[in-house]
Design an enzyme around this catalytic site. Sequence first.
Site, PDB file in Angstrom:
ATOM      1  CG  ASP A   1     -20.591  10.522  -7.808  1.00 12.89           C
ATOM      2  OD1 ASP A   1     -21.818  10.510  -8.012  1.00 12.89           O
ATOM      3  OD2 ASP A   1     -19.899   9.492  -7.727  1.00 12.89           O
TER       4      ASP A   1
ATOM      5  CG  ASN B   1     -18.645  12.404  -0.257  1.00 14.33           C
ATOM      6  OD1 ASN B   1     -19.796  12.003  -0.152  1.00 14.33           O
ATOM      7  ND2 ASN B   1     -17.991  12.373  -1.398  1.00 14.33           N
TER       8      ASN B   1
ATOM      9  CB  SER C   1      -9.575   4.909  -0.712  1.00 18.58           C
ATOM     10  OG  SER C   1     -10.415   4.886  -1.847  1.00 18.58           O
TER      11      SER C   1
END
Length: 263
Positions: A49, A122, A168
């Site tokens: 990634d 992201n 997370s």
Amino acid sequence: MPDFAPEFARLALLASPTDRAQEACDALAKTREWVALEDADAAVVIGGDGFMLQTLHTMIDIDHIIPAFGLNLGTVGFLMNKYRSGRSIEERMARATQIAVSPLRMIATTNAGDVQSFCAINEVSILRETRQTAKLEVSVNGKVRMPELACDGVLVATPAGSTAYNLSANGPILPLSSNMLALTPISPFRPRRWRGAILPESYEIVFRALESVKRPVLVVADQKEVRDVREVRVKAWPEHRLTLMFDRGQSLEDRIFAEQFMV
């Protein structure tokens, strides 16, 4: 040249510097002719990634945005496809599902008055630099929504990035088709019960660092970092919309949906 994928007649081949990725690249390089990224119709990206994100950033930097088909030889491979398949790379790409991803544009102003702008695929994260808790004013579309957020940090995530750092930090998972952004606090101290917000991607979010000298903060747009910032502006950047390609039944949309049922 195969006649089932004429739109991808010119392919670029890129690989991360790991031994496994380089070996796979050497093997694939012998199967057809390849061109440089700036001349290609699509790119085959071998690695994980992190390397895919690096490649997508390169496309934006050189202003040549083309579809990317990833082959996973990294760790998680959330943005990638399985490396091995019974089909040729051309056939896989011809059959692939194409997923559009809008990155974020981040504009940061430092305490010294310098202005820097970066793209994030992201997330954009604002984080405390020292032991001192960060204090931030949060505005949305020109209106102050939170006069003071005391925290370790806060982030804005795209749907593609919502299953990464955002998840997370207990942020929500966003479907790719939602056209929304996740605004998620990182270890909030005050207000302690605030869990964040989901905002339309057309909205602009502005963070102003309170006591920015005493409580210095930095901002990270994917891998790019700016320290000692006093203001950060974040908004979706649809003009630089990216395209990821996935084998059928293995698309990023499917993976994001599946993550909601993982325990």
